[in-house]
Design a protein around this motif. Structure first.
Motif, PDB file in Angstrom:
ATOM      1  N   ASP C   3     -87.928  96.246 -18.475  1.00  0.00           N
ATOM      2  CA  ASP C   3     -86.659  96.819 -18.010  1.00  0.00           C
ATOM      3  C   ASP C   3     -86.553  98.300 -18.372  1.00  0.00           C
ATOM      4  N   ALA C   4     -87.281  98.693 -19.416  1.00  0.00           N
ATOM      5  CA  ALA C   4     -87.205 100.086 -19.872  1.00  0.00           C
ATOM      6  C   ALA C   4     -87.755 101.054 -18.838  1.00  0.00           C
ATOM      7  N   THR C   5     -88.674 100.567 -18.010  1.00  0.00           N
ATOM      8  CA  THR C   5     -89.366 101.482 -17.100  1.00  0.00           C
ATOM      9  C   THR C   5     -89.174 101.154 -15.624  1.00  0.00           C
ATOM     10  N   THR C   6     -88.534 100.020 -15.329  1.00  0.00           N
ATOM     11  CA  THR C   6     -88.399  99.636 -13.918  1.00  0.00           C
ATOM     12  C   THR C   6     -87.058 100.099 -13.367  1.00  0.00           C
ATOM     13  N   PRO C   7     -87.060 100.991 -12.388  1.00  0.00           N
ATOM     14  CA  PRO C   7     -85.780 101.389 -11.801  1.00  0.00           C
ATOM     15  C   PRO C   7     -85.181 100.257 -10.964  1.00  0.00           C
ATOM     16  N   VAL C   8     -83.866 100.225 -10.916  1.00  0.00           N
ATOM     17  CA  VAL C   8     -83.161  99.201 -10.139  1.00  0.00           C
ATOM     18  C   VAL C   8     -83.701  99.130  -8.717  1.00  0.00           C
ATOM     19  N   ALA C   9     -83.975 100.282  -8.123  1.00  0.00           N
ATOM     20  CA  ALA C   9     -84.414 100.310  -6.718  1.00  0.00           C
ATOM     21  C   ALA C   9     -85.728  99.568  -6.505  1.00  0.00           C
ATOM     22  N   ALA C  10     -86.583  99.527  -7.533  1.00  0.00           N
ATOM     23  CA  ALA C  10     -87.855  98.808  -7.384  1.00  0.00           C
ATOM     24  C   ALA C  10     -87.602  97.321  -7.151  1.00  0.00           C
ATOM     25  N   HIS C  11     -86.608  96.783  -7.846  1.00  0.00           N
ATOM     26  CA  HIS C  11     -86.269  95.367  -7.645  1.00  0.00           C
ATOM     27  C   HIS C  11     -85.661  95.143  -6.259  1.00  0.00           C
ATOM     28  N   LYS C  12     -84.799  96.075  -5.852  1.00  0.00           N
ATOM     29  CA  LYS C  12     -84.193  95.947  -4.520  1.00  0.00           C
ATOM     30  C   LYS C  12     -85.274  95.950  -3.436  1.00  0.00           C
ATOM     31  N   ASP C  13     -86.223  96.868  -3.556  1.00  0.00           N
ATOM     32  CA  ASP C  13     -87.296  96.953  -2.560  1.00  0.00           C
ATOM     33  C   ASP C  13     -88.154  95.684  -2.561  1.00  0.00           C
TER      34      ASP C  13
END
Lengths: 115, 115, 115, 115
Positions: C3-13
């Motif tokens: 979670d420290a390095t994953t931007p929210v948008a990466a999950h959305k994509d």
């Protein structure tokens, strides 16, 4: 003690008449009613979310909480009754059929005599 | 047509006896029951989430969907009845009190004569 | 610590691509996604409904429960991300805007100096 | 476009600090947070329950509805982040693990070349 004498169908008729008098029936698809049910259950969750088990048991003795719980429980029950009315699924029949299934799934523990 | 003749209290008594026979009552705090209610309503949401309005209206005519809806609706109703029993809130009284409030909040439209 | 390095948008994509590859997007109206969210939250409620507060705190240390919670939490998060993607509401912006409102609604208590 | 640059952990840290500053952490057992989640999802259901599929797609273009959706979606997301923080379950790891399971459960359809 009004539950002792009020048949389920009386509640179904009352809430349908209430909705019909306001022109709400076109909105009452089963899907929309289920979503409304989730909304009303969310309001019950709001009342109880931060309570300890003991506080939750004591809540009905507090007049303000009792009224909040009664109001939300009534809203939930009315949507259950509308769902029964609009799907044509008799609630009492459905409950009896499900109890039979659940009695198989969760048999009662054997009695002290061992049977 | 069993709802026509079954009083609400009969369902409350039946589900309490079912739970008591299995030793479940210690788990049935109002808070836990509300959370169980959210769980059961989630199962109804699962049945309807992807349906169009028309598909949702037609669902009770499909035997497999009808049984799923009846089963989940029965589970929801039984938890409503347990909540009524465990809080000591008479459901029929609560519903009537809430209908009075709702009639004030949502007055019926004026009739064709204008009153 | 991902979670420290994953931007929210990466999950959305990622979840949008997963749904698109399966032809699910026509079902993903905001309304349907909210109903799916209620269904997934119901599964989390199922895990926790009968637990005491202490059992609920200890649950993540039990491997079987930890996996169940992680799976359901992931399902809930993915629907939140789909809702953000399909409504065009940036989640990070919405969260910051809501925190400002909540800071007004719930001001932090005064500090030890008494102001 | 803030989701593009905000790591998930930044939201987890922000909401935990907000709750800690108000002394709310003792209430934030996983069980209570799940119940709060059901409450917040209920508020999203309230926004969408009576909308048609098309109205639900158009809702984010209406400024008043957009704000309501953004506010409730932010509340839901914040509780998901609190659950991740309090259970020690890394959300990004959980999502990736669940996507692998779901890819097995729901394989993508074969491409036009037949493979």
């Amino acid at each position: 003690m009004s539950d002792a004498t009020t048949p389920v169908a009386a509640h179904k008729d009352a809430i349908r008449a209430f909705a019909a008098a306001r022109g709400w029936e076109p909105y009452h698809t089963p899907k929309n009613l289920v979503m409304a049910l989730a909304s009303e259950v969310g309001e019950l969750c709001e009342v109880f979310r931060w309570l300890t088990p003991d506080e939750s048991r004591a809540a009905p003795a507090d007049p303000r909480l009792r009224e909040a719980i009664a109001d939300e429980l009534a809203d939930v029950a009315n949507i259950v009754f509308l769902l029964s009315a609009h799907t044509g699924i008799d609630l009492s029949d459905a409950i009896r059929a499900k109890l039979v299934k659940n009695a198989v799934k969760y048999p009662p523990p054997a009695g002290p005599g061992g049977e």
